[in-house]
Write an enzyme that holds these catalytic residues in place. Structure first.
Site, PDB file in Angstrom:
ATOM      1  N   CYS A   1     -16.455  -0.259  -7.959  1.00 40.32           N
ATOM      2  CA  CYS A   1     -15.712  -0.939  -8.826  1.00 40.32           C
ATOM      3  C   CYS A   1     -15.377  -2.440  -8.175  1.00 40.32           C
ATOM      4  O   CYS A   1     -15.479  -2.508  -7.184  1.00 40.32           O
ATOM      5  CB  CYS A   1     -14.594  -0.048  -9.129  1.00 40.32           C
TER       6      CYS A   1
ATOM      7  N   HIS B   1     -11.641   5.617  -7.708  1.00 39.46           N
ATOM      8  CA  HIS B   1     -13.056   5.431  -7.614  1.00 39.46           C
ATOM      9  C   HIS B   1     -13.305   5.674  -6.188  1.00 39.46           C
ATOM     10  O   HIS B   1     -12.754   5.344  -5.219  1.00 39.46           O
ATOM     11  CB  HIS B   1     -13.562   4.134  -8.116  1.00 39.46           C
TER      12      HIS B   1
ATOM     13  N   ASP C   1       0.019   5.134   0.809  1.00 40.36           N
ATOM     14  CA  ASP C   1      -0.133   6.018   2.167  1.00 40.36           C
ATOM     15  C   ASP C   1      -0.147   5.227   3.349  1.00 40.36           C
ATOM     16  O   ASP C   1      -1.118   4.386   3.574  1.00 40.36           O
ATOM     17  CB  ASP C   1      -1.509   6.757   1.850  1.00 40.36           C
TER      18      ASP C   1
ATOM     19  N   ASP D   1       0.878  -1.014   0.265  1.00 39.18           N
ATOM     20  CA  ASP D   1       0.003   0.045  -0.111  1.00 39.18           C
ATOM     21  C   ASP D   1       1.090   1.202   0.063  1.00 39.18           C
ATOM     22  O   ASP D   1       2.130   1.207   0.388  1.00 39.18           O
ATOM     23  CB  ASP D   1      -0.809  -0.182   1.235  1.00 39.18           C
TER      24      ASP D   1
ATOM     25  N   SER E   1      -9.105   7.561  -3.725  1.00 35.04           N
ATOM     26  CA  SER E   1     -10.459   8.384  -3.783  1.00 35.04           C
ATOM     27  C   SER E   1     -10.487   9.735  -3.961  1.00 35.04           C
ATOM     28  O   SER E   1     -11.516  10.400  -4.135  1.00 35.04           O
ATOM     29  CB  SER E   1     -11.274   7.865  -2.548  1.00 35.04           C
TER      30      SER E   1
ATOM     31  N   TYR F   1      -5.130  12.532   1.577  1.00 41.22           N
ATOM     32  CA  TYR F   1      -5.459  13.035   0.195  1.00 41.22           C
ATOM     33  C   TYR F   1      -4.317  13.676  -0.374  1.00 41.22           C
ATOM     34  O   TYR F   1      -4.124  14.857  -1.008  1.00 41.22           O
ATOM     35  CB  TYR F   1      -6.565  13.843   0.156  1.00 41.22           C
TER      36      TYR F   1
END
Length: 185
Positions: free
Chosen positions: A107, A94, A13, A11, A56, A22
């Site tokens: 999704c 998404h 972050d 992963d 996202s 973000y």
């Protein structure tokens, strides 16, 4: 004999970089201390390094796909300059409730769905049972399990993990450096 390679799915972050909600600008990107050396060690141990990251913020309108791609290019270049080549970087832009209509979908790539991992395995000829996943959330572990990844680990990254998330993982470590030290001796 299979020609498929094992991978370390990571992963982004909270595992590779400090999670600042973000994140979209290179000037705000900070590697978690010890992570670059840990990633180099995984590469030297024969793992293809593959980043799988939910983004996202694109669907939420916080930054654009172009912003994400620019940041990713700079991250790849910084890692490559330190002897850490990434075999692939996969992202999910998404979110079903995002205000950007083009990305407001349910999704199969947004973790905990396994889509990014399965796509990487197809495109990069990876052996999922021989691979591992390192994430900082239960959804990372759920995606790895759904894809058939052999081992899945959580890192705390300075946050508290729920007992439920901890129970999903093969082991929990303070950060990627501690995880790799335990795995690679």
């Amino acid at each position: 004999m299979s020609t498929a390679q094992r991978a370390a799915f990571l992963d982004r972050d909270g595992v590779i970089n400090i999670d600042s909600a973000y994140l979209s600008r290179w000037e705000d990107f900070q590697f978690v201390p010890g992570t670059v050396a840990a990633m180099r060690r995984l590469h030297e141990a024969g793992y293809a390094l593959v980043v799988v990251t939910n983004q996202s913020g694109i669907a939420r309108g916080y930054y654009t796909e172009a912003d994400y791609q620019a940041l990713t290019r700079q991250m790849r270049e910084a890692l490559a300059a330190q002897g850490v080549p990434l075999a692939g970087v996969y992202h999910c832009p998404h979110h079903p409730k995002g205000p950007v209509a083009a990305y407001a979908i349910d999704c199969n790539c947004r973790k905990p769905a396994p889509g990014m991992i399965l796509q990487a395995a197809r495109e990069l000829a990876l052996s999922l049972p021989d691979s591992l996943m390192v994430g900082d959330k239960g959804s990372d572990i759920e995606a790895a399990r759904a894809a058939g990844v052999g081992h899945a680990y959580l890192v705390q990254s300075g946050q508290d993990l729920s007992p439920e998330d901890r129970a999903l993982a093969d082991a929990v470590y303070p950060d990627l450096a501690a995880c790799v030290a335990a795995l690679c001796g």
